[in-house]
Enzyme design. Structure first.
Site, PDB file in Angstrom:
ATOM      1  N   ARG A 236      12.804  60.958  82.164  1.00  0.00           N
ATOM      2  CA  ARG A 236      12.048  61.007  83.274  1.00  0.00           C
ATOM      3  C   ARG A 236      13.496  62.283  83.794  1.00  0.00           C
ATOM      4  O   ARG A 236      14.964  62.883  82.824  1.00  0.00           O
ATOM      5  CB  ARG A 236      12.478  60.270  83.545  1.00  0.00           C
ATOM      6  CG  ARG A 236      11.858  58.937  83.373  1.00  0.00           C
ATOM      7  CD  ARG A 236      10.285  58.820  84.766  1.00  0.00           C
ATOM      8  NE  ARG A 236       9.616  57.969  84.359  1.00  0.00           N
ATOM      9  CZ  ARG A 236       8.480  58.205  83.145  1.00  0.00           C
ATOM     10  NH1 ARG A 236       8.709  59.511  82.467  1.00  0.00           N
ATOM     11  NH2 ARG A 236       7.352  57.260  83.526  1.00  0.00           N
ATOM     12  N   HIS A 284       5.520  67.884  83.522  1.00  0.00           N
ATOM     13  CA  HIS A 284       5.324  66.450  83.383  1.00  0.00           C
ATOM     14  C   HIS A 284       3.986  66.373  82.969  1.00  0.00           C
ATOM     15  O   HIS A 284       3.335  65.286  82.958  1.00  0.00           O
ATOM     16  CB  HIS A 284       5.896  65.202  84.772  1.00  0.00           C
ATOM     17  CG  HIS A 284       6.072  63.856  84.058  1.00  0.00           C
ATOM     18  ND1 HIS A 284       7.178  63.374  84.715  1.00  0.00           N
ATOM     19  CD2 HIS A 284       5.590  63.275  83.344  1.00  0.00           C
ATOM     20  CE1 HIS A 284       7.114  62.181  84.090  1.00  0.00           C
ATOM     21  NE2 HIS A 284       5.980  62.367  83.619  1.00  0.00           N
TER      22      HIS A 284
HETATM   23  P1  NAP Z   1      11.198  52.743  74.485  1.00  0.00           P
HETATM   24  O1  NAP Z   1      10.351  51.763  73.023  1.00  0.00           O
HETATM   25  O2  NAP Z   1      10.888  51.866  75.640  1.00  0.00           O
HETATM   26  O3  NAP Z   1      12.540  53.011  73.914  1.00  0.00           O
HETATM   27  C1  NAP Z   1      13.050  53.552  74.583  1.00  0.00           C
HETATM   28  C2  NAP Z   1      14.198  53.652  73.608  1.00  0.00           C
HETATM   29  O4  NAP Z   1      15.642  54.379  74.553  1.00  0.00           O
HETATM   30  C3  NAP Z   1      14.706  52.707  73.067  1.00  0.00           C
HETATM   31  O5  NAP Z   1      15.580  53.490  71.319  1.00  0.00           O
HETATM   32  C4  NAP Z   1      16.357  52.039  73.126  1.00  0.00           C
HETATM   33  O6  NAP Z   1      16.918  51.691  72.928  1.00  0.00           O
HETATM   34  C5  NAP Z   1      16.629  53.177  73.838  1.00  0.00           C
HETATM   35  N1  NAP Z   1      17.290  52.922  75.370  1.00  0.00           N
HETATM   36  C6  NAP Z   1      17.206  52.662  76.263  1.00  0.00           C
HETATM   37  N2  NAP Z   1      18.706  51.848  77.204  1.00  0.00           N
HETATM   38  C7  NAP Z   1      19.209  52.976  76.092  1.00  0.00           C
HETATM   39  C8  NAP Z   1      20.506  52.910  76.778  1.00  0.00           C
HETATM   40  N3  NAP Z   1      21.533  52.685  77.554  1.00  0.00           N
HETATM   41  N4  NAP Z   1      21.555  53.545  75.390  1.00  0.00           N
HETATM   42  C9  NAP Z   1      21.384  54.061  75.132  1.00  0.00           C
HETATM   43  N5  NAP Z   1      19.701  53.571  74.232  1.00  0.00           N
HETATM   44  C10 NAP Z   1      18.721  52.948  74.802  1.00  0.00           C
HETATM   45  O7  NAP Z   1      10.506  53.702  74.846  1.00  0.00           O
HETATM   46  P2  NAP Z   1       9.308  54.774  74.639  1.00  0.00           P
HETATM   47  O8  NAP Z   1       8.018  54.244  74.040  1.00  0.00           O
HETATM   48  O9  NAP Z   1       9.478  56.196  73.356  1.00  0.00           O
HETATM   49  O10 NAP Z   1       9.300  55.651  75.969  1.00  0.00           O
HETATM   50  C11 NAP Z   1      10.570  55.776  76.477  1.00  0.00           C
HETATM   51  C12 NAP Z   1      10.255  57.371  78.008  1.00  0.00           C
HETATM   52  O11 NAP Z   1       9.906  58.288  77.863  1.00  0.00           O
HETATM   53  C13 NAP Z   1       9.557  56.404  78.648  1.00  0.00           C
HETATM   54  O12 NAP Z   1       9.929  55.137  79.436  1.00  0.00           O
HETATM   55  C14 NAP Z   1       9.216  57.561  79.302  1.00  0.00           C
HETATM   56  O13 NAP Z   1      10.067  58.148  80.792  1.00  0.00           O
HETATM   57  C15 NAP Z   1       9.189  58.611  79.015  1.00  0.00           C
HETATM   58  N6  NAP Z   1       8.036  59.369  78.412  1.00  0.00           N
HETATM   59  C16 NAP Z   1       7.388  60.518  79.157  1.00  0.00           C
HETATM   60  C17 NAP Z   1       6.420  60.847  79.265  1.00  0.00           C
HETATM   61  C18 NAP Z   1       6.512  62.332  79.534  1.00  0.00           C
HETATM   62  O14 NAP Z   1       5.182  62.591  80.007  1.00  0.00           O
HETATM   63  N7  NAP Z   1       7.297  63.469  80.171  1.00  0.00           N
HETATM   64  C19 NAP Z   1       5.407  60.170  78.417  1.00  0.00           C
HETATM   65  C20 NAP Z   1       5.863  59.004  78.107  1.00  0.00           C
HETATM   66  C21 NAP Z   1       6.799  59.031  78.149  1.00  0.00           C
HETATM   67  P3  NAP Z   1      16.505  49.754  71.549  1.00  0.00           P
HETATM   68  O15 NAP Z   1      15.721  50.657  71.143  1.00  0.00           O
HETATM   69  O16 NAP Z   1      17.852  50.015  71.354  1.00  0.00           O
HETATM   70  O17 NAP Z   1      16.293  49.403  72.957  1.00  0.00           O
HETATM   71  C1  GLV Z   2       4.533  59.735  81.814  1.00  0.00           C
HETATM   72  O1  GLV Z   2       5.867  60.002  82.251  1.00  0.00           O
HETATM   73  C2  GLV Z   2       4.516  57.786  81.146  1.00  0.00           C
HETATM   74  O2  GLV Z   2       5.683  56.942  81.075  1.00  0.00           O
HETATM   75  O3  GLV Z   2       3.873  57.141  80.206  1.00  0.00           O
END
Ligand code: NAP
Ligand code: GLV
Length: 321
Positions: A236, A284
């Protein structure tokens, strides 16, 4: 008995994400219940049992007294949980193989582009310069992934398969074969010191806001053949301090960057980020969610819920992701 209404509250997105298209999709997969589009369609707030949302206006969900579950139509819930009136109800987010695969493609694409010096070669081409540039093996570089969740863990495994020295950083300790795992603030420096290409796939929370700043970039390793380290942020925009990124690209603290996300989206036309030669900007769309797949996913979650089975991919309100 009448099935609870599904209300849609959707802001922004491409044509494929238009509220009307979402309504048509949900009309198909939830054919046995009423689907309404807020704020346009008339509906009795008491009839709404479910809401499927993307960046809904603050207060919209609080006005639905019979609401039981909120479905966020993307992976990141930061925009949703920023609503101070958000009802205390389960929030289900998207975690989907199609989305994960797309993000891994994006991460691998940009890691390889920086590693193989694609941007320098492209600039040479534009100047008609035949100038072979030194190339090195993937194993010469450390790729560090901030966020080892659904997306980060998948990208880590593919990068490892390509031969990079992969490390990951998360809030809680993890174990992923072939990936050096670090956790918590106390292990952040050790993680950064072995990283040449930093990939950020963190959620935006109060703990992670502006984590990508000069002090963090200064700890990245500069001794690999790549020289100055590279940043790739597809998490983000609120995770990054944009003036620090520009200043660090200017003074060589960073050698390059790819940004998919920005503090203000769309990125304003007069933003200096557009024209910095060291920066690749994408709008994005690192990992678009497939709306047809997500509509089916939400319908399946509602069916689970009504059958008394646990919902999947529920956000932890205390953590905010
Ligand atoms: P997720 O499964 O919830 O994973 C988040 C990871 O971040 C987990 O490993 C978590 O640690 C870690 N984390 C959270 N807070 C932290 C902190 N304070 N210090 C260290 N590590 C921390 O989420 P996801 O599905 O992988 O998605 C991640 C992010 O990608 C989304 O929230 C979104 O903002 C972004 N995204 C972007 C797009 C795009 O098109 N650009 C698309 C989809 C998603 P733990 O595992 O230990 O809890
Ligand atoms: C896109 O940014 C998502 O959070 O799925």
């Amino acid at each position: 008995m009448e099935k609870g209404t599904l209300a849609l509250a959707i802001t922004g997105g491409s044509d494929n994400w238009s509220p009307a298209r979402w309504k048509a999709r949900f009309g198909e997969v939830c054919a046995d219940r009423r689907v309404v589009l807020l704020p346009d369609d008339a509906c009795a707030p008491d009839d709404v049992a479910y809401a499927a949302v993307w960046k809904p206006r603050h207060g919209v969900l609080a006005a639905l007294p019979a609401l039981r579950v909120i479905f966020n139509l993307g992976a990141g819930v930061d925009a949703l949980v920023a609503d101070p009136t958000l009802p205390d109800l389960p929030v289900v987010r998207v975690a989907d193989a199609d989305l994960t695969g797309r993000m891994t493609e994006y991460v691998v694409l940009h890691v390889l582009a920086h590693h193989r010096r694609l941007f320098a070669l492209r600039a040479d081409q534009q100047r008609h310069l035949w100038q072979p540039r030194e190339q090195w093996a993937a194993g010469a570089l450390g790729v560090g992934i901030m966020g080892l969740g659904v997306l980060g863990a998948d990208a880590a495994q593919v990068l490892r398969r390509l031969g990079f020295q992969v490390a990951g950083w998360s809030a809680h300790p993890k174990s992923i074969e072939g990936v050096a795992c670090f956790a918590g603030r106390e292990q952040l420096s050790a993680f950064l010191r072995r990283t040449n290409i930093l990939v950020c796939l963190l959620p935006l929370t109060p703990q992670t806001r502006h984590i990508l700043d000069r002090a963090l970039f200064a700890q990245l390793d500069r001794t690999s053949p790549l020289g100055a380290p590279v940043l790739i942020n597809a998490g983000r925009g609120g995770l990054q301090v944009e003036r620090d990124i520009l200043a660090c690209l200017d003074d060589g603290t960073l050698g390059g960057a790819t940004l998919d996300v920005f503090e203000t989206e769309p990125l304003p036309p007069d933003s200096p980020l557009w024209s910095h030669p060291g920066l690749v900007v994408t709008p994005h769309n690192a990992a678009d969610t497939d709306p047809d797949a997500i509509a089916a996913y939400v319908a399946a979650q509602i069916a689970r819920f009504e059958a008394g089975e646990p919902l999947q991919n529920v956000v932890d309100p205390a953590r905010g992701y």
